[in-house]
Motif scaffolding. Structure first.
Motif, short mmCIF file in Angstrom:
data_model
loop_
_atom_site.label_atom_id
_atom_site.label_comp_id
_atom_site.label_asym_id
_atom_site.label_seq_id
_atom_site.Cartn_x
_atom_site.Cartn_y
_atom_site.Cartn_z
N MET A 1 80.60 -12.41 27.62
CA MET A 1 79.46 -12.16 26.71
C MET A 1 80.11 -11.57 25.60
N GLN A 2 79.57 -12.02 24.55
CA GLN A 2 79.84 -11.80 23.01
C GLN A 2 78.72 -11.00 22.33
N PHE A 3 79.01 -10.57 21.24
CA PHE A 3 77.73 -9.86 20.47
C PHE A 3 78.37 -10.32 19.01
N LEU A 4 77.06 -10.80 18.45
CA LEU A 4 77.05 -11.46 17.02
C LEU A 4 76.22 -10.81 16.29
N LEU A 5 76.71 -10.45 14.98
CA LEU A 5 75.97 -9.74 13.87
C LEU A 5 74.57 -10.44 13.57
N ASP A 6 73.68 -9.58 13.79
CA ASP A 6 72.27 -10.04 13.32
C ASP A 6 72.22 -9.34 12.01
N GLU A 7 72.16 -10.44 10.88
CA GLU A 7 72.18 -10.06 9.50
C GLU A 7 70.91 -9.27 9.16
N ARG A 8 69.76 -9.55 9.47
CA ARG A 8 68.46 -8.93 9.35
C ARG A 8 68.13 -7.68 9.95
N LEU A 9 69.06 -7.39 10.90
CA LEU A 9 68.97 -5.97 11.45
C LEU A 9 70.27 -5.26 11.17
N GLY A 10 71.28 -5.81 10.84
CA GLY A 10 72.53 -5.19 10.61
C GLY A 10 73.42 -4.77 11.51
N ILE A 11 72.92 -5.16 12.81
CA ILE A 11 74.06 -4.79 13.96
C ILE A 11 74.24 -5.92 14.94
N PRO A 12 75.30 -5.80 15.63
CA PRO A 12 75.76 -7.26 16.73
C PRO A 12 74.84 -7.25 17.71
#
Length: 114
Positions: A1-12
């Motif tokens: 599992m990985q975490f990707l930055l959500d540009e809109r929310l500003g967090i992975p």
């Protein structure tokens, strides 16, 4: 599992390549630790968005053109929506609910039908 930055929310946010149950216990532990570190940053991100909203509200009071005011209120609404989504992510375990925002919306729709 990985975490990707959500540009809109500003967090992975979680972007599962494998189901959580398919990970080894050590990998599961690392995913949980990583998510806890991300969740710890959510209140700071909310404060940033609240500051943007306050700034836009000040701009509303300085404007006289209705189109500019309406555009500012649209931006304020977008940032308020982001704050709502961040609060949802903070409360929900994404390993059990990969998309808590969608889960919350469907729960609301189901309640409205009943």
């Amino acid at each position: 599992m990985q975490f990707l930055l959500d540009e809109r929310l500003g967090i992975p946010l979680p972007n599962p390549e494998l189901e959580f149950e398919q990970l080894t216990p050590a990998e599961q532990e690392e995913v949980i630790a990583q998510w806890e570190r991300i969740k710890a940053r959510i209140p700071e991100q909310i404060l940033k968005f609240e500051a943007v909203i306050e700034d836009k509200l000040r701009q509303v009071h300085e404007r006289e053109d209705w189109d500019e005011i309406a555009a500012l209120f649209a931006e304020i609404s977008d940032y308020a929506s982001r704050i709502n989504e961040l609060n949802t992510w903070r409360r929900v375990d994404p390993l059990l609910h990969p998309d808590p925002v969608a889960d919350h919306a469907s729960e609301h729709r189901d309640r409205e039908k009943g």
